[in-house]
Design a protein around this motif. Sequence first.
Motif, PDB file in Angstrom:
ATOM      1  N   ILE A 184       0.847  -1.195   0.000  1.00  0.00           N
ATOM      2  CA  ILE A 184       0.000   0.000   0.000  1.00  0.00           C
ATOM      3  C   ILE A 184       0.879   1.240   0.000  1.00  0.00           C
ATOM      4  N   HIS A 185       0.640   2.121  -0.962  1.00  0.00           N
ATOM      5  CA  HIS A 185       1.394   3.364  -1.041  1.00  0.00           C
ATOM      6  C   HIS A 185       0.472   4.549  -0.764  1.00  0.00           C
ATOM      7  N   PHE A 186       0.917   5.416   0.132  1.00  0.00           N
ATOM      8  CA  PHE A 186       0.178   6.637   0.479  1.00  0.00           C
ATOM      9  C   PHE A 186       0.851   7.852  -0.145  1.00  0.00           C
ATOM     10  N   ILE A 187       0.045   8.746  -0.671  1.00  0.00           N
ATOM     11  CA  ILE A 187       0.523  10.072  -1.054  1.00  0.00           C
ATOM     12  C   ILE A 187      -0.036  11.046  -0.037  1.00  0.00           C
ATOM     13  N   VAL A 188       0.846  11.704   0.696  1.00  0.00           N
ATOM     14  CA  VAL A 188       0.465  12.602   1.784  1.00  0.00           C
ATOM     15  C   VAL A 188       0.905  14.017   1.413  1.00  0.00           C
ATOM     16  N   HIS A 189      -0.046  14.933   1.363  1.00  0.00           N
ATOM     17  CA  HIS A 189       0.252  16.282   0.864  1.00  0.00           C
ATOM     18  C   HIS A 189       0.728  17.247   1.939  1.00  0.00           C
ATOM     19  N   GLU A 190       0.291  17.022   3.186  1.00  0.00           N
ATOM     20  CA  GLU A 190       0.665  17.913   4.281  1.00  0.00           C
ATOM     21  C   GLU A 190       0.841  17.093   5.552  1.00  0.00           C
ATOM     22  N   SER A 191       1.726  17.536   6.434  1.00  0.00           N
ATOM     23  CA  SER A 191       1.955  16.814   7.688  1.00  0.00           C
ATOM     24  C   SER A 191       0.697  16.774   8.544  1.00  0.00           C
ATOM     25  N   PHE A 192      -0.146  17.809   8.428  1.00  0.00           N
ATOM     26  CA  PHE A 192      -1.360  17.874   9.249  1.00  0.00           C
ATOM     27  C   PHE A 192      -2.564  17.190   8.594  1.00  0.00           C
ATOM     28  N   GLU A 193      -2.367  16.602   7.431  1.00  0.00           N
ATOM     29  CA  GLU A 193      -3.439  15.814   6.786  1.00  0.00           C
ATOM     30  C   GLU A 193      -2.970  14.363   6.716  1.00  0.00           C
ATOM     31  N   ALA A 194      -2.750  13.793   7.874  1.00  0.00           N
ATOM     32  CA  ALA A 194      -2.172  12.456   7.993  1.00  0.00           C
ATOM     33  C   ALA A 194      -3.172  11.378   7.580  1.00  0.00           C
ATOM     34  N   PRO A 195      -2.672  10.181   7.238  1.00  0.00           N
ATOM     35  CA  PRO A 195      -3.560   9.085   6.832  1.00  0.00           C
ATOM     36  C   PRO A 195      -4.443   8.537   7.951  1.00  0.00           C
ATOM     37  N   GLY A 196      -4.112   8.829   9.196  1.00  0.00           N
ATOM     38  CA  GLY A 196      -4.976   8.439  10.302  1.00  0.00           C
ATOM     39  C   GLY A 196      -5.341   6.974  10.291  1.00  0.00           C
ATOM     40  N   ALA A 197      -6.649   6.700  10.275  1.00  0.00           N
ATOM     41  CA  ALA A 197      -7.134   5.325  10.370  1.00  0.00           C
ATOM     42  C   ALA A 197      -6.782   4.490   9.145  1.00  0.00           C
ATOM     43  N   TYR A 198      -6.535   5.109   8.003  1.00  0.00           N
ATOM     44  CA  TYR A 198      -6.072   4.337   6.836  1.00  0.00           C
ATOM     45  C   TYR A 198      -4.727   3.672   7.149  1.00  0.00           C
ATOM     46  N   LEU A 199      -3.826   4.436   7.727  1.00  0.00           N
ATOM     47  CA  LEU A 199      -2.508   3.905   8.062  1.00  0.00           C
ATOM     48  C   LEU A 199      -2.610   2.897   9.201  1.00  0.00           C
ATOM     49  N   ALA A 200      -3.477   3.184  10.181  1.00  0.00           N
ATOM     50  CA  ALA A 200      -3.676   2.241  11.290  1.00  0.00           C
ATOM     51  C   ALA A 200      -4.183   0.903  10.770  1.00  0.00           C
TER      52      ALA A 200
END
Length: 234
Positions: free
Chosen positions: A3-19
């Motif tokens: 699974i690859h995440f694209i994260v645009h800002e430090s304050f818009e974290a993947p949260g429960a997706y990453l968990a």
Amino acid sequence: MRIHFIVHESFEAPGAYLAWAALRGHEVSLTKVYRYEPLPESAADFDMLIVMGGPQSPQTTKAECPYFDAAAEIALLQSAMAADKIIIGVCLGAQLLGEAYGATVEHSPEKEIGNFPISLTDAGLADVRLKAFGKGLTVGHWHGDMLGLSKTAQVLAISQGCPRQIVKYSDKHYGFQCHLEFTQDLVANLLAQETDFDQTVRHHKYVQEAELIQGFDYKEMNEKLFSFLDSFNA
């Protein structure tokens, strides 16, 4: 699953997706766009692509935000589509997914910030991936725009403030204008970025007070998100 995440800002974290990815033992990689990290060179590098939100728009230029390249992200999305990869777009990520399908981002009828109910449409009720959602549930929101609709897109969920909350572009490609990944820590970081928030609350009927947002229990929406994501392994 990779699974690859694209994260645009430090304050818009993947949260429960990453968990979810960690709990299920999936292999995780991230592109932190705000750190000028490069996008994957090939869709062969992952099985699922999750593109997160951000304050940008698909129409934001590199002059306006030097580390955000909408055209490059749309090209990666189209490459992943052609390679039959699973794609989940969240907020800005959902709008970029719509653009990859040729559907232009639009302004939402209402700005939504906080936790408000979504209702499933007939198409949403029939979608097996959303079976844990029931007829609807309360989820997070943090947007002023909404994802565009391609000719074949199906709207699966709506809210009172926005007619496009969950959109299915194909059996493997879903756009979430809403945020089921929210946690209390995540929304605290988002609120820290807001200026004149009390003024925003006064002028928008679908913007909640900060205390209500911070005090919300996000467990149920996270569990529903896990059920949706698990469906791709069924």
